[in-house]
Structures are given as C-alpha cells and as structure tokens.
Design a protein around this motif. Structure first.
Motif, short mmCIF file in Angstrom:
data_model
loop_
_atom_site.label_atom_id
_atom_site.label_comp_id
_atom_site.label_asym_id
_atom_site.label_seq_id
_atom_site.Cartn_x
_atom_site.Cartn_y
_atom_site.Cartn_z
N LEU A 161 0.83 -1.20 0.00
CA LEU A 161 0.00 0.00 0.00
C LEU A 161 0.87 1.26 0.00
O LEU A 161 0.58 2.22 -0.70
CB LEU A 161 -0.92 0.02 1.23
CG LEU A 161 -2.08 -0.98 1.27
CD1 LEU A 161 -2.82 -0.86 2.60
CD2 LEU A 161 -3.04 -0.74 0.11
N ALA A 193 2.92 1.58 -3.30
CA ALA A 193 2.05 1.95 -4.42
C ALA A 193 1.47 3.35 -4.28
O ALA A 193 0.74 3.81 -5.16
CB ALA A 193 0.91 0.94 -4.55
N GLY A 194 1.80 4.03 -3.18
CA GLY A 194 1.31 5.39 -2.98
C GLY A 194 -0.10 5.49 -2.44
O GLY A 194 -0.68 6.57 -2.39
N ARG A 195 -0.67 4.35 -2.01
CA ARG A 195 -2.02 4.38 -1.47
C ARG A 195 -2.03 4.63 0.04
O ARG A 195 -3.09 4.76 0.65
CB ARG A 195 -2.74 3.06 -1.80
CG ARG A 195 -2.94 2.86 -3.31
CD ARG A 195 -3.96 1.78 -3.60
NE ARG A 195 -3.54 0.47 -3.12
CZ ARG A 195 -2.77 -0.37 -3.81
NH1 ARG A 195 -2.31 -0.02 -5.01
NH2 ARG A 195 -2.45 -1.56 -3.32
N ALA A 196 -0.87 4.65 0.64
CA ALA A 196 -0.70 5.01 2.05
C ALA A 196 0.66 5.67 2.19
O ALA A 196 1.56 5.45 1.36
CB ALA A 196 -0.81 3.78 2.95
N THR A 203 -5.52 0.74 6.53
CA THR A 203 -6.78 1.20 5.93
C THR A 203 -7.80 1.62 6.98
O THR A 203 -8.84 2.18 6.62
CB THR A 203 -7.40 0.11 5.05
OG1 THR A 203 -7.84 -0.98 5.86
CG2 THR A 203 -6.41 -0.38 4.01
#
Length: 386
Positions: free
Chosen positions: A252, A255-258, A321
């Motif tokens: 996460l 991938a730049g999602r966190a 998340t």
C-alpha cells in the motif's frame, strides 16, 4: 487500597506481551486495581481521553514518583502554569517549523551516514545497527549533546526508562539509572560553554537562553533523552517489522495508497511504544463507581486505549486502511508529547523511506523479540538484503 475490581497479573508474562491481559481488563471493568503494580489502571480509550485532562484530580506532580526522584522534576511532572511556562520555553526546539527548517535535513544527513555504514553487509540487527544510531544522532542534535556517542545516548536512555518503570524496586536497576543521569550531567557540563558562546535551536541552548534554572534545564534534557531515544528507536524498528510481516500493507505504501507517516502512526497505535503514563490522585474522585483517594497511584494505559474494541474497527491488527484518528499514542491532554512532530518527521519522512529505498529487497532473517508494557518495542530484529 483502591476499591476497584482486582486483576492479577504475572509481571513477566505482562512484560513479554501485555495485550491479552489488557483485553481481559477492558472486558472486566473500565477501572481495575493490579496489586503487582500497586496501581489502579484506567484501560478504556474514552476514559483515558477525558480523565487525562482533569489535572486537578489526576496530577502529574508526583514528588515521590520514580521519574521525579531519579531524574529531577521535569516539565512532564508539573501541571498548570508551571508546566505551560516550561513547555513554552522549549517550543522553539520542537515546533513544526523548527523541525522542518532545522532538524529534518540533519536527520537525513545522519541517516545517510548510518545507511552508508551498512552498505555491503547484507544483514544486520535492525534495532542495534539502524534504529538505534538513527534515533540517537537525531537526539544528539536536538538536545545539544552532540559529543555523546550514539551508543552512550542509547545506554543512558534505556537506563532511565528502566529506572522509571522499576516498580519492583530492584536496587541494581536504580543504581544503573543513577549512573546514566550522572553521565548526562557530565555531558551537559561539557557543552554549556559551547552553546552559550554560539546559541542554537538545541534544547540545552534554548533553555539557557530563556534563563531557566540549571536544575530544570538538566531535568528536561533527561526527560527528552528518556523518551526521545528509545521510543523512536523502537518505532523505527517496530514499524519496519510490521511492514515486512504484512507485505500487503507495505505494498500500500510502495504503491502510494498510504504514506510512510501513516505506517508509523498505525504502528504507534497498534504497539504503543509509550504504553502508560502515571498520575497521582490529588483529590477524592469517583470514576465508574470506583472511589479514588488522594495519593493513590493511577496508570493511564495508552496501550490499552489504543486497542479498545469500542473505538477501533480492527484493534489487534496492523492495518493502514482503518481510521485511527482516535488514537492516543502521543497522549490526549496538556502533556501531549512535545516531540511528536520531530518523531513523525524522523520516522515517517526519513528513517522508513530512506531504508526501504536503499534496501528494496529488505526481509526478515529470523524472529523479532518484543518486550515491555510501560515502554514497548523490539529487543532484536535480524534482517537481510542482497
């Protein structure tokens, strides 16, 4: 003795992993008395959040407390105007602006040196060989004790926190703590002429510029070292371990999602490097039917509150998340950690991204052992890379 429900612990088991006991405490009652700790524990998040602010009842002023006796009465052991005055005096060292403009570049430079020293090794103990020196070099700069070695900074910090958690009264632990505070005093004595001749943003310098009494300067530097070394050290290594143990969470971030900061803050909720803060009952008070009497000892159990099932969706999981805005990892009241912005910058902006950028194939090379409940973190963490 407190009239709260009694909960018995095995101190050794509690030190190795307090979370099963804390979960049972929360289920049993919001306030419990633990004879082995000689204290009444507040274990649910909302109670901790609300009661910590009532300094007229839950006082940080603890003349007979271990921290005060061993380290001097620092600003963490004061309330009201006295606390605010000292907090204001040190603000220029730890403010978000100073962290951004002064310290972050120094954090990066020191971390780069540590990483360069690991080049070609292929494996290391991440606690000893990376987290320890990265944390110590940052703290040396911020305190002004730049002549102290990283190993000595770690030793004196550990010695003091062991002393402050020495509720069993072990004389050897107390003696080590006194040796550590004496070392800090010697290093302060050596640096005073230098910071007086060339004032800077270090904690030693700004306190002297503010005209604070020598005893307070020393007590506050010892406070900064007692928390400013072991907690970032443990959080750096612990967050790396959590990410490597949970590759979906690491992905996460990659991938730049966190964000890396988000990983650190979730770890600090989940494993709470600062698991507890003690208070002295200053006046008779009733909480959930429990009568607390003056001079009784109360522990605000941040580590328990951060895993409260009534507040967090997946309290026992390391999960980037989930919503952790209610976390109390840095405290919840007027004693909110003054070094929070520095910790977030050091760990989330520097130590984590630089490590994973340098060693993209970093992986665990054995079991990591954790310990502690008042202060908690990995004791060792073998890793390797190609």
């Amino acid at each position: 003795m407190s009239d709260a429900m009694v909960y018995e612990i095995d101190p050794q088991v509690f030190w190795r992993d307090p979370y099963p006991d804390l979960k049972r405490m929360r289920a049993m009652a919001p306030v419990v008395f633990v004879p082995q700790l000689g204290a009444t524990l507040i274990v649910r998040r909302q109670d901790i959040f609300e009661q910590e602010k009532k300094t007229e009842v839950f006082s940080s002023d603890q003349p007979g407390g271990l921290m005060t006796v061993l380290m001097g009465q620092n600003m963490m052991r004061k309330d009201g105007a006295d606390h605010l005055a000292e907090r204001k005096a040190i603000f220029s060292t730890v403010s978000p602006k100073t962290v951004q403009r002064v310290w972050t570049d120094q954090f990066r430079a020191a971390t780069e040196q540590v990483l360069a020293g690991l080049k070609g090794q292929g494996r290391c103990d991440l606690v000893r060989d990376y987290a320890l020196p990265v944390s110590a070099e940052a703290l040396k700069a911020m305190t002004g004790l730049t002549q102290m070695s990283a190993v000595e900074m770690d030793r004196v910090s550990q010695g003091m926190i062991d002393g402050c958690a020495n509720y069993a009264g072990d004389p050897e632990v107390e003696a080590r703590c006194h040796d550590c505070t004496a070392s800090i005093d010697r290093h302060i004595d050596e640096m005073i002429p230098f910071v007086d001749a060339a004032p800077d943003q270090s904690l030693l310098s700004v306190q002297r510029q503010a005209g604070m009494e020598d005893a307070q300067v020393r007590a506050n530097i010892k406070l900064a070292i007692s928390g400013g070394q072991n907690e970032p050290r443990d959080a750096i290594a612990g967050t790396v371990w959590a990410l490597l143990q949970n590759p979906d969470q690491l992905e996460l971030v990659r991938a730049g999602r966190a964000a890396w900061r988000q990983a650190f803050e979730e770890y600090a909720r989940w494993m709470s490097p600062i698991g507890m803060s003690p208070r002295r009952v200053a006046q008779k008070y009733e909480l959930h039917g429990v009568t607390l009497k003056p001079e009784e000892r109360v522990f605000l159990m941040f580590g328990s509150g951060n895993r409260d099932e009534a507040v967090f969706a997946r309290p026992d999981a390391f999960d980037l998340t989930q919503d952790i805005t209610a976390a109390i990892s840095f405290g919840a009241g007027p004693h909110f950690c003054a070094g929070a912005w520095a910790a977030k910058a050091l760990i989330g902006d520097v130590a984590l991204p630089m490590l994973f950028e340098r060693f993209s194939d970093l992986r665990l090379d054995g079991a990591a052992e954790f310990g502690g409940w008042a202060f908690r973190g990995p004791l060792q963490m073998p890793v390797r890379w190609d």
